[in-house]
Design an enzyme around this catalytic site. Structure first.
Site, PDB file in Angstrom:
ATOM      1  N   GLN A  43       0.799  -1.324  -0.004  1.00 10.52           N
ATOM      2  CA  GLN A  43      -0.069   0.048   0.024  1.00 10.52           C
ATOM      3  C   GLN A  43       0.848   1.457   0.019  1.00 10.52           C
ATOM      4  O   GLN A  43       0.525   2.257  -0.690  1.00 10.52           O
ATOM      5  CB  GLN A  43      -1.090   0.105   1.346  1.00 10.52           C
ATOM      6  N   GLU A  52       1.388  -1.241   8.339  1.00  8.46           N
ATOM      7  CA  GLU A  52       0.348  -0.095   8.809  1.00  8.46           C
ATOM      8  C   GLU A  52       0.136  -0.059  10.224  1.00  8.46           C
ATOM      9  O   GLU A  52       0.441   1.131  10.746  1.00  8.46           O
ATOM     10  CB  GLU A  52      -0.807  -0.110   8.102  1.00  8.46           C
ATOM     11  N   GLY A  64      -7.288  20.389  19.221  1.00  3.80           N
ATOM     12  CA  GLY A  64      -6.877  21.559  18.965  1.00  3.80           C
ATOM     13  C   GLY A  64      -7.447  22.533  20.174  1.00  3.80           C
ATOM     14  O   GLY A  64      -7.712  22.206  21.219  1.00  3.80           O
TER      15      GLY A  64
HETATM   16  N1  CAO Z   1      11.791 -10.047  -9.284  1.00  2.19           N
HETATM   17  C1  CAO Z   1      12.822 -10.850  -8.433  1.00  2.19           C
HETATM   18  N2  CAO Z   1      12.605 -10.693  -7.357  1.00  2.19           N
HETATM   19  C2  CAO Z   1      11.968  -9.443  -6.533  1.00  2.19           C
HETATM   20  C3  CAO Z   1      11.161  -8.861  -7.517  1.00  2.19           C
HETATM   21  C4  CAO Z   1      11.085  -9.087  -9.007  1.00  2.19           C
HETATM   22  N3  CAO Z   1      10.666  -8.453  -9.882  1.00  2.19           N
HETATM   23  N4  CAO Z   1      10.602  -7.897  -6.816  1.00  2.19           N
HETATM   24  C5  CAO Z   1      10.745  -8.122  -5.622  1.00  2.19           C
HETATM   25  N5  CAO Z   1      11.558  -9.231  -5.467  1.00  2.19           N
HETATM   26  C6  CAO Z   1      12.145  -9.661  -4.245  1.00  2.19           C
HETATM   27  C7  CAO Z   1      12.949  -8.601  -3.573  1.00  2.19           C
HETATM   28  O1  CAO Z   1      14.338  -8.676  -3.950  1.00  2.19           O
HETATM   29  C8  CAO Z   1      12.998  -9.421  -2.029  1.00  2.19           C
HETATM   30  O2  CAO Z   1      14.169 -10.311  -2.056  1.00  2.19           O
HETATM   31  P1  CAO Z   1      15.215 -10.695  -0.995  1.00  2.19           P
HETATM   32  O3  CAO Z   1      14.252 -10.870   0.247  1.00  2.19           O
HETATM   33  O4  CAO Z   1      15.743 -12.020  -1.489  1.00  2.19           O
HETATM   34  O5  CAO Z   1      16.083  -9.620  -0.961  1.00  2.19           O
HETATM   35  C9  CAO Z   1      11.809 -10.188  -2.186  1.00  2.19           C
HETATM   36  O6  CAO Z   1      11.159 -10.159  -3.259  1.00  2.19           O
HETATM   37  C10 CAO Z   1      10.666  -9.832  -0.997  1.00  2.19           C
HETATM   38  O7  CAO Z   1      10.653  -8.348  -0.926  1.00  2.19           O
HETATM   39  P2  CAO Z   1      10.063  -7.738   0.510  1.00  2.19           P
HETATM   40  O8  CAO Z   1      11.086  -8.236   1.589  1.00  2.19           O
HETATM   41  O9  CAO Z   1      10.023  -6.303   0.302  1.00  2.19           O
HETATM   42  O10 CAO Z   1       8.852  -8.321   0.616  1.00  2.19           O
HETATM   43  P3  CAO Z   1       8.005  -9.159   2.023  1.00  2.19           P
HETATM   44  O11 CAO Z   1       6.633  -9.687   1.528  1.00  2.19           O
HETATM   45  O12 CAO Z   1       8.874 -10.027   2.539  1.00  2.19           O
HETATM   46  O13 CAO Z   1       7.829  -7.918   2.887  1.00  2.19           O
HETATM   47  C11 CAO Z   1       6.786  -5.607   3.508  1.00  2.19           C
HETATM   48  C12 CAO Z   1       6.574  -6.778   2.644  1.00  2.19           C
HETATM   49  C13 CAO Z   1       5.975  -4.573   3.105  1.00  2.19           C
HETATM   50  C14 CAO Z   1       6.886  -6.019   5.056  1.00  2.19           C
HETATM   51  C15 CAO Z   1       8.435  -5.031   3.294  1.00  2.19           C
HETATM   52  O14 CAO Z   1       8.582  -4.863   1.795  1.00  2.19           O
HETATM   53  C16 CAO Z   1       8.660  -3.875   4.126  1.00  2.19           C
HETATM   54  O15 CAO Z   1       9.055  -3.736   5.162  1.00  2.19           O
HETATM   55  N6  CAO Z   1       8.726  -2.522   3.477  1.00  2.19           N
HETATM   56  C17 CAO Z   1       9.076  -1.385   3.810  1.00  2.19           C
HETATM   57  C18 CAO Z   1       8.019  -0.684   4.794  1.00  2.19           C
HETATM   58  C19 CAO Z   1       6.713  -0.605   3.873  1.00  2.19           C
HETATM   59  O16 CAO Z   1       6.419  -0.011   2.860  1.00  2.19           O
HETATM   60  N7  CAO Z   1       5.748  -1.230   4.410  1.00  2.19           N
HETATM   61  C20 CAO Z   1       4.362  -0.925   4.166  1.00  2.19           C
HETATM   62  C21 CAO Z   1       3.760  -2.138   3.348  1.00  2.19           C
HETATM   63  S1  CAO Z   1       1.968  -1.639   3.323  1.00  2.19           S
HETATM   64  O17 CAO Z   1       1.373  -2.102   4.802  1.00  2.19           O
END
Ligand code: CAO
Length: 415
Positions: free
Chosen positions: A17, A139, A247
């Protein structure tokens, strides 16, 4: 009509999101947003909270309008070659991967800079530098670590998260502003830069009035506009204030006709000092006009419970809309508690494009929230979200790949 961000290309590595909120906004402002998704899988929200089998969820569609979708395996050599071309071509890379994911993919800030020194690299993370910088954040975690949950709810009750997605969508807005500012600065420096928005920071920014109150509490030991005053207890941290106004003008939620059965038959009422006389007249408390106990905002503060009870006795006799009409006629600030059902049906929100009906090839029509920012010289037409990889061939052709090269990329599952 031209658009504010015409000609700007965004390499959109966002998911879930927070990041998609940011890039959707940039798309509405006219940028060409190329959403990069894992081949075969796509943004996880495509399949989360689905209401129709095998159809992109509303969660996904409502955060990814006006974008194009390319699938790419960014961990394969040929996928990385495509990504390099995209980096050279685009103005901004936006990502909200878990900390370090872009580096692990091999695309460090230094490498991106070497490929395209004018590129702006914009990131959302849960935390800024510090003890929690490596943590993943969603979130509600952001709301808890940013001061919102601690200060939301009723005295004696649990900390509460709010429905407004202040951690995700709120931080997405911050990032969008940072990107636009960086694009502007680039016009004079010619350089890209890193833009970072942490969700904890974004939530704390929105809770700034509570940090204000923390310092008032430390100095005085109490805060007169809080429901804990005068009889209750104040500890050392800002307490939960229920529906009290944050406020300088006291306010609260009062019941309206039908509250016994309708969970939304309520109104927010502000006892604004400037219209105190009108409030007394309207609710039938003319005697307060001459009573020294009610003469000033300061003398009224210890009597807020009595004041709001009298207001409620009056509002309970009418619907929230009747109360709004009568109070507004006297410039008394107030607002009915509007449900999502009521907001969906509100014609004025449709007329301004704040609520928009969109047609989708596999879903049919649905409602979404359009661009909340209205500009006189850059209008927004909300178009549907892309299907997974819908624009892969088109974007690869723009990058100069021949049809046979595209076929080869597909054969090795790089796209
Ligand atoms: N091709 C190949 N690999 C890909 C890719 C693609 N097109 N797009 C993503 N990936 C891979 C990433 O490189 C990552 O790999 P590694 O773990 O090996 O480095 C993997 O997919 C997963 O990415 P991620 O760790 O971001 O995803 P997750 O589902 O485990 O975590 C979230 C999700 C949201 C918790 C995490 O991304 C995060 O903390 N983001 C920052 C904070 C944020 O934006 N949070 C709000 C989310 S909305 O509530």
């Amino acid at each position: 009509m031209s658009k504010a961000l015409d000609g700007i290309q965004i390499l959109d590595f966002t998911h879930v999101q927070s990041g998609p909120t940011c890039t959707q906004l940039l798309a509405w402002l006219g940028a060409d947003v190329i959403k990069v998704e894992k081949a075969g899988a796509g943004d996880i929200t495509r399949e989360q909270l689905r209401d129709i089998p095998d159809v992109d969820s509303l969660y996904f569609t409502m955060l990814n309008h006006n974008k194009r979708s390319i699938t790419l395996d960014t961990k394969s050599a040929s996928g990385q070659a495509v990504l390099e071309k995209l980096i050279k071509r685009c103005d901004v890379l936006v990502e909200n991967f878990a900390p370090g994911a872009l580096d692990r993919m091999g695309f460090t800030w230094e490498r991106i800079q070497a490929l395209n020194p004018t590129m702006i690299v914009a990131s959302i993370k849960g935390f800024g530098p510090g003890p929690y910088e490596d943590c993943k954040v969603y979130e509600n975690v952001a709301q808890c670590v940013g001061g919102s949950a601690s200060t939301t709810g009723f005295e004696g009750g649990l900390p509460l998260v709010t429905a407004a997605q202040i951690g995700d969508s709120g931080t997405g807005l911050n990032l969008a502003l940072g990107i636009v500012a960086a694009l502007y600065q680039r016009t004079t420096t010619g350089r890209g830069q890193k833009v970072m928005a942490a969700m904890q920071d974004g939530v704390l920014n929105l809770c700034r009035t509570k940090l204000r109150d923390q310092q008032r509490l430390a100095r005085d030991g109490f805060m007169k506009e809080y429901p804990q005053y005068p009889a209750g207890h104040f500890g050392s941290a800002v307490p939960r204030a229920g529906n009290a106004s944050g406020g300088g003008q006291p306010g609260t939620i009062v019941k309206c006709k039908g509250w016994e059965t309708d969970p939304n038959a309520y109104l927010y009422f502000v006892a604004q000092a400037q219209v105190w006389g009108a409030i007394c007249q309207v609710i039938g408390k003319a005697e307060w006009l001459t009573d020294p106990n009610f003469a000033t905002p300061a003398t009224r503060l210890p009597r807020l419970t009595e004041i709001f009870s009298a207001v409620e006795e009056w509002t309970k006799r009418m619907t929230k809309f009747e109360a709004m009409r009568l109070l507004s006629a006297h410039d008394i600030p107030c607002g009915p508690i509007l449900s999502m059902e009521e907001l969906m049906a509100e014609p004025s929100l449709r007329a301004t494009g704040t609520v928009v009906e969109v047609d989708h090839p596999t879903r049919g029509t649905y409602l979404t929230v359009g661009n909340p920012i209205k500009m006189s010289d850059s209008s927004t037409e909300v178009t549907r979200s892309p299907l997974l990889g819908e624009h892969t061939a088109e974007i690869l052709a723009e990058l100069g790949f021949t049809p046979s090269e595209v076929a080869a990329l597909r054969a090795e599952k790089a796209v």
